[in-house]
Write a protein that holds these residues in place. Structure first.
Motif, PDB file in Angstrom:
ATOM      1  N   LEU A   1      26.370  -4.358  19.250  1.00 29.42           N
ATOM      2  CA  LEU A   1      25.389  -4.082  18.203  1.00 29.42           C
ATOM      3  C   LEU A   1      25.789  -4.857  16.951  1.00 29.42           C
ATOM      4  CD1 LEU A   1      25.013  -0.174  18.443  1.00 29.42           C
ATOM      5  CD2 LEU A   1      23.398  -1.873  19.308  1.00 29.42           C
ATOM      6  N   SER A   2      24.840  -5.027  16.046  1.00 27.59           N
ATOM      7  CA  SER A   2      25.162  -5.475  14.691  1.00 27.59           C
ATOM      8  C   SER A   2      25.520  -4.232  13.888  1.00 27.59           C
ATOM      9  CB  SER A   2      23.968  -6.190  14.059  1.00 27.59           C
ATOM     10  OG  SER A   2      23.633  -7.358  14.772  1.00 27.59           O
ATOM     11  N   TYR A   3      26.681  -4.254  13.228  1.00 25.88           N
ATOM     12  CA  TYR A   3      27.160  -3.085  12.503  1.00 25.88           C
ATOM     13  C   TYR A   3      27.194  -3.372  11.007  1.00 25.88           C
ATOM     14  CZ  TYR A   3      28.688  -1.113  16.965  1.00 25.88           C
ATOM     15  OH  TYR A   3      28.722  -0.617  18.233  1.00 25.88           O
ATOM     16  N   GLY A   4      26.880  -2.349  10.226  1.00 24.44           N
ATOM     17  CA  GLY A   4      26.942  -2.456   8.776  1.00 24.44           C
ATOM     18  C   GLY A   4      26.810  -1.083   8.147  1.00 24.44           C
ATOM     19  N   ILE A   5      26.804  -1.047   6.829  1.00 24.27           N
ATOM     20  CA  ILE A   5      26.707   0.228   6.130  1.00 24.27           C
ATOM     21  C   ILE A   5      25.505   0.215   5.192  1.00 24.27           C
ATOM     22  CG2 ILE A   5      29.195   0.612   6.262  1.00 24.27           C
ATOM     23  CD1 ILE A   5      29.371  -0.113   3.324  1.00 24.27           C
ATOM     24  N   ARG A   6      25.088   1.402   4.824  1.00 24.38           N
ATOM     25  CA  ARG A   6      23.953   1.602   3.924  1.00 24.38           C
ATOM     26  C   ARG A   6      24.436   1.405   2.489  1.00 24.38           C
ATOM     27  NH1 ARG A   6      19.607   5.813   4.655  1.00 24.38           N
ATOM     28  NH2 ARG A   6      18.504   5.935   2.663  1.00 24.38           N
ATOM     29  N   THR A   7      23.721   0.565   1.728  1.00 27.65           N
ATOM     30  CA  THR A   7      24.101   0.287   0.353  1.00 27.65           C
ATOM     31  C   THR A   7      22.870   0.327  -0.552  1.00 27.65           C
ATOM     32  OG1 THR A   7      23.807  -2.117   0.546  1.00 27.65           O
ATOM     33  CG2 THR A   7      25.975  -1.218   1.112  1.00 27.65           C
ATOM     34  N   THR A   8      23.115   0.164  -1.821  1.00 26.21           N
ATOM     35  CA  THR A   8      22.075   0.075  -2.841  1.00 26.21           C
ATOM     36  C   THR A   8      22.282  -1.221  -3.606  1.00 26.21           C
ATOM     37  OG1 THR A   8      21.945   2.479  -3.068  1.00 26.21           O
ATOM     38  CG2 THR A   8      21.087   1.170  -4.888  1.00 26.21           C
ATOM     39  N   SER A   9      21.184  -1.958  -3.853  1.00 30.43           N
ATOM     40  CA  SER A   9      21.306  -3.224  -4.584  1.00 30.43           C
ATOM     41  C   SER A   9      20.192  -3.330  -5.620  1.00 30.43           C
ATOM     42  CB  SER A   9      21.239  -4.416  -3.624  1.00 30.43           C
ATOM     43  OG  SER A   9      19.974  -4.488  -2.998  1.00 30.43           O
ATOM     44  N   VAL A  10      20.410  -4.196  -6.592  1.00 34.00           N
ATOM     45  CA  VAL A  10      19.430  -4.391  -7.664  1.00 34.00           C
ATOM     46  C   VAL A  10      18.101  -4.856  -7.072  1.00 34.00           C
ATOM     47  CG1 VAL A  10      18.914  -5.685  -9.775  1.00 34.00           C
ATOM     48  CG2 VAL A  10      21.248  -4.886  -9.330  1.00 34.00           C
ATOM     49  N   TRP A  11      17.024  -4.285  -7.574  1.00 34.32           N
ATOM     50  CA  TRP A  11      15.681  -4.608  -7.072  1.00 34.32           C
ATOM     51  C   TRP A  11      15.370  -6.089  -7.290  1.00 34.32           C
ATOM     52  CZ3 TRP A  11      12.727  -1.675  -4.105  1.00 34.32           C
ATOM     53  CH2 TRP A  11      11.397  -2.051  -3.879  1.00 34.32           C
ATOM     54  N   SER A  12      14.773  -6.698  -6.251  1.00 29.87           N
ATOM     55  CA  SER A  12      14.475  -8.129  -6.307  1.00 29.87           C
ATOM     56  C   SER A  12      13.091  -8.380  -5.714  1.00 29.87           C
ATOM     57  CB  SER A  12      15.528  -8.909  -5.508  1.00 29.87           C
ATOM     58  OG  SER A  12      15.354  -8.674  -4.118  1.00 29.87           O
ATOM     59  N   PRO A  13      12.554  -9.597  -5.905  1.00 27.89           N
ATOM     60  CA  PRO A  13      11.245  -9.917  -5.300  1.00 27.89           C
ATOM     61  C   PRO A  13      11.235  -9.758  -3.786  1.00 27.89           C
ATOM     62  CG  PRO A  13      11.782 -11.523  -6.991  1.00 27.89           C
ATOM     63  CD  PRO A  13      12.999 -10.661  -6.811  1.00 27.89           C
TER      64      PRO A  13
ATOM     65  N   TYR B   1      16.257  -0.917 -11.948  1.00 22.38           N
ATOM     66  CA  TYR B   1      15.738  -0.453 -10.662  1.00 22.38           C
ATOM     67  C   TYR B   1      16.613  -0.982  -9.515  1.00 22.38           C
ATOM     68  CZ  TYR B   1      11.495   1.329 -12.833  1.00 22.38           C
ATOM     69  OH  TYR B   1      10.598   2.050 -13.597  1.00 22.38           O
ATOM     70  N   TYR B   2      16.762  -0.131  -8.521  1.00 24.45           N
ATOM     71  CA  TYR B   2      17.590  -0.480  -7.360  1.00 24.45           C
ATOM     72  C   TYR B   2      16.810  -0.255  -6.066  1.00 24.45           C
ATOM     73  CZ  TYR B   2      21.621  -0.470 -10.515  1.00 24.45           C
ATOM     74  OH  TYR B   2      22.491  -0.745 -11.538  1.00 24.45           O
TER      75      TYR B   2
ATOM     76  N   LYS C   1      12.369   2.375  -3.951  1.00 27.99           N
ATOM     77  CA  LYS C   1      12.710   1.871  -5.285  1.00 27.99           C
ATOM     78  C   LYS C   1      13.084   3.039  -6.186  1.00 27.99           C
ATOM     79  CE  LYS C   1      10.791  -1.107  -8.951  1.00 27.99           C
ATOM     80  NZ  LYS C   1       9.590  -1.874  -9.378  1.00 27.99           N
ATOM     81  N   GLU C   2      14.293   2.988  -6.773  1.00 24.69           N
ATOM     82  CA  GLU C   2      14.775   4.064  -7.630  1.00 24.69           C
ATOM     83  C   GLU C   2      15.468   3.479  -8.858  1.00 24.69           C
ATOM     84  OE1 GLU C   2      17.285   6.631  -5.412  1.00 24.69           O
ATOM     85  OE2 GLU C   2      15.672   7.430  -4.151  1.00 24.69           O
ATOM     86  N   ARG C   3      15.447   4.278  -9.948  1.00 25.39           N
ATOM     87  CA  ARG C   3      16.124   3.863 -11.182  1.00 25.39           C
ATOM     88  C   ARG C   3      17.234   4.862 -11.462  1.00 25.39           C
ATOM     89  NH1 ARG C   3      12.519   2.624 -16.394  1.00 25.39           N
ATOM     90  NH2 ARG C   3      12.054   4.840 -16.175  1.00 25.39           N
ATOM     91  N   TYR C   4      18.494   4.348 -11.509  1.00 25.80           N
ATOM     92  CA  TYR C   4      19.647   5.223 -11.640  1.00 25.80           C
ATOM     93  C   TYR C   4      20.132   5.370 -13.084  1.00 25.80           C
ATOM     94  CZ  TYR C   4      20.142   5.316  -6.580  1.00 25.80           C
ATOM     95  OH  TYR C   4      19.924   5.509  -5.245  1.00 25.80           O
ATOM     96  N   ASP C   5      20.177   4.299 -13.835  1.00 27.40           N
ATOM     97  CA  ASP C   5      20.779   4.357 -15.162  1.00 27.40           C
ATOM     98  C   ASP C   5      19.754   4.377 -16.278  1.00 27.40           C
ATOM     99  OD1 ASP C   5      19.801   1.846 -14.958  1.00 27.40           O
ATOM    100  OD2 ASP C   5      21.746   0.825 -15.098  1.00 27.40           O
ATOM    101  N   GLY C   6      18.512   4.622 -15.966  1.00 26.69           N
ATOM    102  CA  GLY C   6      17.483   4.719 -16.988  1.00 26.69           C
ATOM    103  C   GLY C   6      16.771   3.430 -17.300  1.00 26.69           C
ATOM    104  N   ARG C   7      17.303   2.302 -16.830  1.00 23.77           N
ATOM    105  CA  ARG C   7      16.632   1.051 -17.153  1.00 23.77           C
ATOM    106  C   ARG C   7      16.633   0.039 -16.007  1.00 23.77           C
ATOM    107  NH1 ARG C   7      21.462   1.059 -20.031  1.00 23.77           N
ATOM    108  NH2 ARG C   7      22.921  -0.618 -19.507  1.00 23.77           N
TER     109      ARG C   7
END
Length: 768
Positions: free
Chosen positions: A619-631, A653-654, A645-651
């Motif tokens: 299988l391809s293995y990896g982990i679940r992460t959060t990254s800065v929102w992009s196009p 989006y991730y 799409k979520e905003r963690y620090d108030g300004r």
């Protein structure tokens, strides 16, 4: 000096001591076996033989494997293996109602098995209050207790270089390669409950994939001409030229020895066909497989080290539910649906479970002789047994026993401690094509062709026949071929005239035992053929994948309990061995005991796990992460509905649920290779690392189809971590994946505090 088990330090010393015995256990769907090898200081002893156990409790005949069966009274295990079967068959109905007899329970460890099972072979119903993990643990506990008693008596009679102690055993348990990680986790849980894994020494239990173990057994074997051997309670597996009774070289074996089965540069295509699963893998031999010369055997571990092989995956393996039990399932489904009807069949089986169990065992013996070679019409003749014509008074059971005895004799003639290297099938048929004639001397009405090898005669309980409606019973009787009826592919002309053969099961009524005749066309088309075709297709797929990696198979290994079937052997020779290389058919390696090859290899792995040096990720293995929102995330959300799409620090989006890939499906990783990535926490007090797997090679998000959530570890962060030097943006944590073994270890680590946490195979998929 403190006595063993005292509080004066002996237990701690034992946990630090190296193992003195490696024990392999192959828990199969139908049968289970064990083997062992004595070690010296963790290496190979002066006597490097792998000893294969042949004498199980209440076993009908010596065999390297015993029945995988348990008998419960409530939640209490009462008996296991053959004693469980015999007690169940001998019980009266009133007594039987208090017990539960279980077979095929290994299939329940992998839930997908239920989707592959038809109406003929039902998965066992577990006693109330028991899970499949506990049932497997109970069975392994009984096996372990039996092994320890056997080893204790063995080493008391023949003491080795170090005193035997149960805490100095390395247990090697085999697993199907096609199993999911969740199923492997269930098996490890069961083994832990059975005491095979000790908290003080996690390395006391090793897991190895079954086809890998079979390949390891091949590396230690020599290809020799078939030679007869005698049955003994304790016999060396096909990895040594020494006899069972002595560590000295066997003259007969030494004379028969030729070249090793495998040499450096070989690419071995392995077909491991067991009771439940069929696994196909391909391995490149990266080191010489030459045996240690007998005159150097006294060198022990040092001499053996010069001949240790290294196997590396040449392709991604594949597997299917195509073991021998699914041949059984195909037969019982056909008989239930077409021959007898669902209601009569189910009613009989529920009312007479002992008859059902005995019928299964009779079929198990009969199917081992089926070859599937259609007899030539001009070779048909009346059968004789010991010079006497077979008449209506002869029982079908006796004919089946005679065929089974012949097959067993042929198997033993291919014995000795070496494996048999077979060339491609030359298409020749047996000179004596046997057909049973129950008619009068002058005008036979029908024939059973090549009893056991083509047509199979299966005795039927009278109670089952009595449960049929008159119309259905008459239909079975009317299927009896009549003299002058057409041959399925034309007309058969013999010295007795034109004889027809039915392509469907038909009822044979004799004066002793009523039987059902299973014609070869029916067996090949409905029973054996579809299962074997799945195995061959797997082999072709794996061979093609290996060729894309630059590896073409040079030899084929056929192992596992189902590998004893002559029909499977013939199809492999004719269609795979010859088909993969038409100009020069590949050699086919067949172990002396195909069902024992896996457990032999498990012992070899236990004494040197480094023999499997590199594997390809399934299988391809990896982990679940959060990254800065992009196009790119925006486009995916518009097209597929994810990521979230979520905003963690108030300004800022991730994107939530981004798949950070560590390795790609098919990637070759070295044994114990570690892949590490660094991450930054956002604001939380703890960080959860979730391990995912997928068949896709370029996945981006954990919400994509086919993603499997496999495991989770949580790392606590220290109070005030975000105010440390450099702030939140400079605070790094690490995730590590350790690959190359049958399991994957996920570790989360905080470099600043040194704290780390690792998965303990706590799989989050549905578990029993």
């Amino acid at each position: 000096m403190a006595a063993p088990g005292s509080t004066a330090g002996a237990p701690a010393a034992l946990t630090r001591a190296k193992p003195t015995v490696a024990v392999g256990i192959d828990l199969g769907t139908y049968a289970t076996g064990f083997a062992y090898c004595e070690l010296t200081d963790g290496g190979v002893a002066n006597d490097p033989r792998v000893m294969l156990h042949f004498s199980w409790p209440e076993q009908p005949t010596p065999d390297p494997k015993t029945r995988t069966a348990v008998l419960y009274r409530g939640r209490q295990l009462e008996a296991w293996c053959w004693p469980a079967w015999r007690r169940w068959c001998s019980m009266v109905p009133a007594e039987r109602s208090m017990y539960s007899y279980l077979e095929n329970f290994k299939l329940l460890l992998e839930p997908s098995a239920g989707e592959a099972v038809g109406g003929g072979l039902l998965l066992p119903e577990l006693p109330r209050g028991l899970t499949v993990v506990q049932v497997v643990a109970d069975f392994l506990t009984a096996v372990k207790r039996y092994i320890l008693a056997h080893l204790t008596s063995t080493f008391l009679a023949c003491p080795g270089p170090h005193a035997f102690h149960p805490d100095r055993i390395t247990w090697c348990l085999t697993l199907p390669a096609m199993w999911s990680d969740a199923a492997k986790g269930r098996m490890r849980d069961a083994a832990t409950r059975a005491g095979l894994s000790r908290p003080s020494n996690p390395e006391s239990l090793l897991l190895i994939l079954e086809p890998e173990a079979a390949a390891l057994a091949a590396t230690a074997a020599s290809a020799r001409r078939p030679a007869s051997s005698t049955s003994q309670q304790q016999q060396p597996a096909a990895v040594s030229t020494t006899s069972a009774s002595s560590s000295q070289p066997s003259p007969a074996a030494a004379a028969a020895a030729s070249s090793p089965c495998l040499v450096k540069g070989d690419v071995l295509l392995v077909l491991d066909c067991g009771g439940g699963t069929a696994d196909v893998t391909m391995h490149h031999v990266a080191a010489p497989a030459a045996r240690v010369p007998e005159e150097k055997a006294a060198g022990g571990a040092a001499a053996e080290a010069t001949a240790r092989v290294r196997l590396r995956d040449a392709a991604v393996g594949a597997g299917a539910w195509a073991g021998g039990r699914f041949v059984d399932d195909a037969l019982w489904s056909a008989l239930r649906e077409d021959a007898f009807g669902a209601d009569p069949w189910d009613t009989w089986r529920e009312a007479h479970p002992e008859q059902w169990t005995k019928m299964q065992e009779g079929w198990e013996q009969a199917k081992r002789s089926f070859r599937g070679d259609k007899p030539l019409p001009n070779l048909l003749k009346r059968a004789t047994v010991a010079g006497a014509d077979v008449r209506a008074g002869a029982t079908a059971a006796s004919a089946t026993s005679a065929a089974a005895a012949t097959a067993d004799s042929a198997s033993r003639e291919a014995g000795g401690s070496a494996w048999v290297q077979l060339e491609a099938d030359d298409g020749c048929h047996d000179d004596a094509v046997i057909a049973y004639d129950f008619a009068s001397n002058s005008s036979p009405a029908w024939l059973v062709r090549q009893e056991g090898k083509y047509d199979i005669v299966l005795p039927m309980p009278q109670e089952l026949l009595d449960s049929l409606t008159p119309e259905r019973r008459k239909g079975l009787e009317d299927r009896v071929p009549k003299r002058g009826a057409p041959w399925p592919s034309g007309t058969a002309t013999t010295t007795h005239g034109s004889v027809g053969v039915s392509p469907q099961p038909w009822l044979l009524l004799s004066s002793v035992t009523p039987s059902l005749v299973l014609p070869g066309e029916f067996l090949e088309g409905r029973v054996f053929g579809p299962v074997v075709e799945r195995i061959l297709e797997l082999a072709r797929t794996v061979a093609k994948d290996g060729e894309s990696n630059g590896h073409k198979p040079t030899k084929v290994l056929l192992a596992g309990g189902f590998a004893c079937c002559p029909y499977l052997q013939r199809r492999v020779r004719q269609e795979l061995v010859a088909g993969l290389r038409p100009e020069a058919p590949l050699p086919l390696l067949l172990p002396e005991y195909p069902a024992a090859a896996v457990v032999n290899g498990a012992v070899l792995y236990g004494r040197d796990p480094a023999t499997v040096s590199a594997r390809r990720c399934r299988l391809s293995y990896g982990i679940r992460t959060t990254s800065v929102w992009s196009p790119l995330h925006e486009a995916s959300q518009l097209a597929r509905g994810y990521p979230k799409k979520e905003r963690y620090d108030g300004r800022t989006y991730y994107a939530h649920g981004v798949f950070r890939q560590f390795v790609t499906r098919g990637q070759l990783v070295e044994a114990d290779e570690v892949v590490e990535h660094s991450f930054r926490p956002l604001w939380q007090k703890q960080v959860a690392f979730e391990l995912y797997g997928t068949d896709a090679r370029g996945a981006s998000y954990v919400d994509e189809p086919g993603m499997q959530k496999l495991a989770r570890v949580t790392l606590e962060l220290p109070e005030g971590w975000s105010r440390c030097g450099g702030g939140r943006r400079e605070y790094g944590i690490e995730a590590q994946l350790r690959f190359g073994s049958t399991e994957i270890a996920l570790t989360a680590r905080n470099p600043r505090t040194g704290e780390s946490i690792q998965t303990s195979v706590a799989w989050t998929a549905d578990r029993a």
